[in-house]
Scaffold this active site. Structure first.
Site, PDB file in Angstrom:
ATOM      1  CG  ASP A 121      89.230  50.836  79.550  1.00  0.00           C
ATOM      2  OD1 ASP A 121      89.113  49.672  79.937  1.00  0.00           O
ATOM      3  OD2 ASP A 121      90.314  51.308  79.125  1.00  0.00           O
TER       4      ASP A 121
HETATM    5  C1  GLC Z   1      93.034  49.445  78.310  1.00  0.00           C
HETATM    6  C2  GLC Z   1      92.569  48.802  79.588  1.00  0.00           C
HETATM    7  C3  GLC Z   1      92.717  49.692  80.792  1.00  0.00           C
HETATM    8  C4  GLC Z   1      93.937  50.561  80.627  1.00  0.00           C
HETATM    9  C5  GLC Z   1      93.679  51.499  79.482  1.00  0.00           C
HETATM   10  C6  GLC Z   1      94.906  52.359  79.179  1.00  0.00           C
HETATM   11  O1  GLC Z   1      92.210  49.108  77.244  1.00  0.00           O
HETATM   12  O2  GLC Z   1      91.261  48.234  79.584  1.00  0.00           O
HETATM   13  O3  GLC Z   1      92.822  48.855  81.949  1.00  0.00           O
HETATM   14  O4  GLC Z   1      94.198  51.291  81.813  1.00  0.00           O
HETATM   15  O5  GLC Z   1      93.259  50.829  78.303  1.00  0.00           O
HETATM   16  O6  GLC Z   1      95.927  51.557  78.698  1.00  0.00           O
END
Ligand code: GLC
Length: 750
Positions: free
Chosen positions: A229
């Site tokens: 993430d």
């Molecule tokens: C965010 C989210 C994730 C997302 C990523 C990119 O913090 O937790 O679900 O796909 O970052 O935006």
């Protein structure tokens, strides 16, 4: 592309550079070797593609796109085909926009209704979660676009999400928090997974070898890529070794350098870097958009689809006196800002720049005259007296008042959790005041997660629209006026009050530690076990027609745990209009002396949505297997079905099961646990040959006792749960030496 050959040409620094993003949304290109980069973008219920900024300080701008019903909403369709349709549309938009991986589906379990991202997640139940996530994944992947099943794993709260440790016992982890991911991986076959921010039992997911390699790859057979993430990486070399292939977003070469340093110092074997780099290369070359890509992003078409999906998902919770469907000849008032500008999505990384939004007021005015009053404002939870009085007057003059209420953006979003389940007090007051002057009140709810409904007894109709996507108003109008028949079912329980929720005492935990003390008893598993009343149960939803169930039959009533069981049931539309029914199948492990495991009352293990014309009857078939009956046994480190009686329960919701049939299941023989001096007498005598051995040995040691007396001793409940070494306290003739010999001999008989 010969990935291995390409890899062989790369320097360590180049391989390490592949293990992190080039920026926020692209993998690293390597010009020297002609390695391109691919783009990833959110997800999960629309294409959120960030557009290049004229200058770095400009606010983020994203492509105009289509916002579909959020995960929590479309899960209420209980319909694999709807998930598939949404997946294919999402893939088309990705292809049209050069996006190779769509960052979804979000498949974390709804442990608490307070979690700020519940609107993105599918259900409190792992079976429903896994089945629907798998369908989404296979639909997108079948179009040549990758997915990123997220957030792996146990991201069940937003509070301190980047540092909190989810403390989960092994059985709960497998049965509740991993089972949905397992199905999604095995059935959906995603190109990638996204690891979660949090720790699990003290180890960050982003460096959790047990999770990312032993379970995901070695056990489940996943052969794709794991990305982090955004900002979830802690110690990059540890992550590479654990099975985290790609750090997102970029760390501007810093963590790449950590990898190189770790290899050079002997801390990290280069083979792990090769593995990660190879997975990145495979992803890039598998998903590189083809230059002749001619996909077009048909926004209007997809807007219509968003409306269709919402129609399939919205849940009719109450319809007293058949107040619905509305009749256009009635004098109808729509009250509430959400009628004109609906809340249809959540905040954070999934927020879509909708190219258009259809509110219920606009759609309903295509059908008939509608009086409207805004009723409340959403900037703050304060009553605007003028708006309130206008709403009361408007409601009073109508035959029916439909109130569009729910949670404003500020109440729930990614990055924070709610602290209560109430709606804004100003809205509760509006409902209360309107109910004083109008007895025909219908509530339409816009909320990403359950709300308390103190006004429920005073209203006649409730339509749960959740966050139904940009065309939700079209769906609401058609459902309210009966142009479509509601067929959504709740994918989560709506409790009467927050304190009834099983996680209530342990959410969101203390500091960076949250203990999942409710264990497997999440959602309906808890409410059913505790026999708690709920506002509306898991699987519940009304229709404008009626359905009858008959002839539940099994193709066998005895089986081994390795057999499959075929279940059929007939369902008939006994009403006067066409409709869809979600036929639900739950399995229940009935109490039995051979059974030791604590089990939920019942668990969803099958669902099928069927369309029936008035009078039409269909036969629905389910195929069940071992996992339909099993629990996870940490001692066995495996799924297990204890020998005994199980019940198949089929019906309309978890609290309205109509037909029941039993099946006897015999568990596959497993090597018995070795017996020791600490094993109980019961552990010994459950093996008939060992029981004989004990009786003979004790008869010899104690000639004064009859066989019957010794048998009686070995059958008393007190003795049965006594460790065998304690028998030396019972009788001087039963010595420790004798017992040690018996233990040795007994193990040869197992
Ligand atoms: C965010 C989210 C994730 C997302 C990523 C990119 O913090 O937790 O679900 O796909 O970052 O935006």
């Amino acid at each position: 592309m010969d990935i291995k050959a390409l890899l062989a040409k790369m320097t360590l620094e180049e391989k390490a550079s592949l293990c992190s993003g080039m920026d926020s949304w692209h993998t690293q290109a390597i010009e020297r070797l002609g390695i391109p980069s691919i783009m990833v973008a959110d997800g999960p219920h629309g294409l959120r593609k960030e557009l290049p900024l004229e200058n770095p300080n400009d606010p983020v701008n994203t492509l105009e796109a289509v916002c579909f019903p959020t995960g929590g909403t479309i899960a209420c369709s209980f319909d694999r085909d709807q998930m598939r349709a949404m997946g294919k549309a999402l893939a088309a938009s990705c292809k049209a926009e050069g996006v190779s991986v769509l960052l979804g589906p979000a498949a974390n379990i709804k442990r608490s209704p307070l979690c700020g991202r519940n609107f993105e997640y599918l259900s409190e139940d792992p079976y429903l979660t896994g089945e629907l996530a798998a369908e989404y994944i296979s639909a997108v992947e079948s179009e040549g676009v990758g997915t990123s099943l997220k957030h792996f794993a146990a991201n069940n709260q937003e509070t301190r999400r980047m540092t909190v440790s989810a403390e989960i016992d092994p059985r709960t982890f497998r049965e509740i928090y991993l089972a949905g991911f397992e199905t999604a991986v095995k059935k959906g076959k995603p190109s990638t997974l996204m690891c979660s921010y949090n720790k699990i039992n003290g180890t960050y997911s982003s460096e959790n070898h047990h999770l990312l390699t032993e379970i995901l790859r070695d056990e489940w057979g996943f052969d794709g890529l794991v990305m982090s993430d955004w900002g979830a990486v802690n110690l990059r070399p540890k992550g590479v070794q654990a099975g985290l292939d790609l750090e997102m977003p970029t760390s501007y070469g810093q963590n790449d350098a950590e990898i190189v340093k770790a290899v050079r110092s002997g801390q990290l074997d280069e083979k792990y870097v090769d593995l990660a780099a190879e997975r990145v290369l495979r992803l890039v070359y598998d998903l590189l958009p083809s230059p002749e890509e001619t996909a077009v992003f048909h926004r209007e078409q997809q807007h219509q689809l968003a409306g269709e999906l919402a129609k399939e998902s919205l849940v009719l919770l109450k319809n007293q006196d058949n107040i619905l469907p509305l009749n256009p000849s009635q004098s109808i008032a729509f009250i509430g800002k959400f009628a004109e500008s609906p809340r249809y999505q959540g905040g954070g990384s999934s927020h879509i720049n909708s190219f258009k939004v259809t509110g219920a007021l606009q759609a309903a005015r295509e059908i008939c005259q509608i009086q409207y009053a805004q009723g409340y404002q959403t900037e703050a939870d304060e009553t605007d007296e003028a708006l309130l009085q206008e709403a009361i007057r408007t409601a009073q003059q109508a035959d029916v008042a439909v109130l569009f209420v729910g949670l404003p953006d500020a109440f729930e979003s990614e990055s924070y959790d709610r602290t209560h389940m109430s709606m804004p007090q100003c809205q509760n007051r509006l409902i209360q005041e309107v109910c004083k002057v109008q007895s025909n009140v219908v509530i339409v709810l816009h909320n990403g997660a359950p709300v308390e409904m103190p006004w429920e007894p005073s209203v006649k109709g409730i339509l749960e629209a959740y966050l139904g996507g940009q065309a939700v108003g079209q769906a609401e109008a058609e459902l309210l006026f009966g142009l479509a028949n509601p067929c959504g079912r709740l994918a989560e329980t709506i409790p009467l009050q927050l304190s009834h929720n099983p996680s209530f005492l342990n959410f969101p935990g203390e500091g960076d530690r949250v203990e999942y003390k409710e264990g497997i008893f999440v959602g309906y598993r808890y409410y059913d076990k505790k026999e708690l009343p709920v506002r509306y149960p898991f699987g519940f939803g009304l229709s404008y027609t009626t359905f009858e169930y008959s002839n539940l039959s099994l193709d066998k009533t005895q089986m081994k745990d390795t057999d499959t069981l075929k279940v059929t049931v007939q369902v008939k539309n006994t009403g006067s209009r066409a409709g869809k029914e979600v036929v639900q199948l739950y399995t229940s492990s009935l109490p039995g002396h051979q059974k030791k495991a604590i089990r939920p009352v019942q668990e969803l293990k099958g669902f099928q949505k069927i369309h029936l014309e008035p009078g039409e009857e269909k036969t629905v078939t389910f195929l069940l297997d071992k996992r339909s009956f099993a629990y996870y046994d940490p001692q066995l480190a495996d799924w297990n079905v204890e020998t005994g009686t199980y019940q198949i329960r089929v019906g309309k919701s978890s609290r309205e099961l109509l037909l029941f049939q039993n099946v006897e299941i015999t568990s596959s023989p497993r090597p018995a646990d070795p017996l020791t001096m600490e094993s109980t007498v019961g552990d010994f005598v459950e093996h008939p040959q060992v029981k004989q051995l004990l009786l003979q040995a004790f008869a010899q040691a104690e000639p004064g006792k009859t066989f019957e007396e010794l048998s009686a001793m070995l059958s008393s409940s007190y003795v049965l749960q006594t460790p065998i070494h304690t028998l030396c306290n019972f009788d001087s003739h039963i010595t420790l030496d004798l017992l040690r010999q018996l233990v040795e001999k007994a193990n040869t008989l197992l």
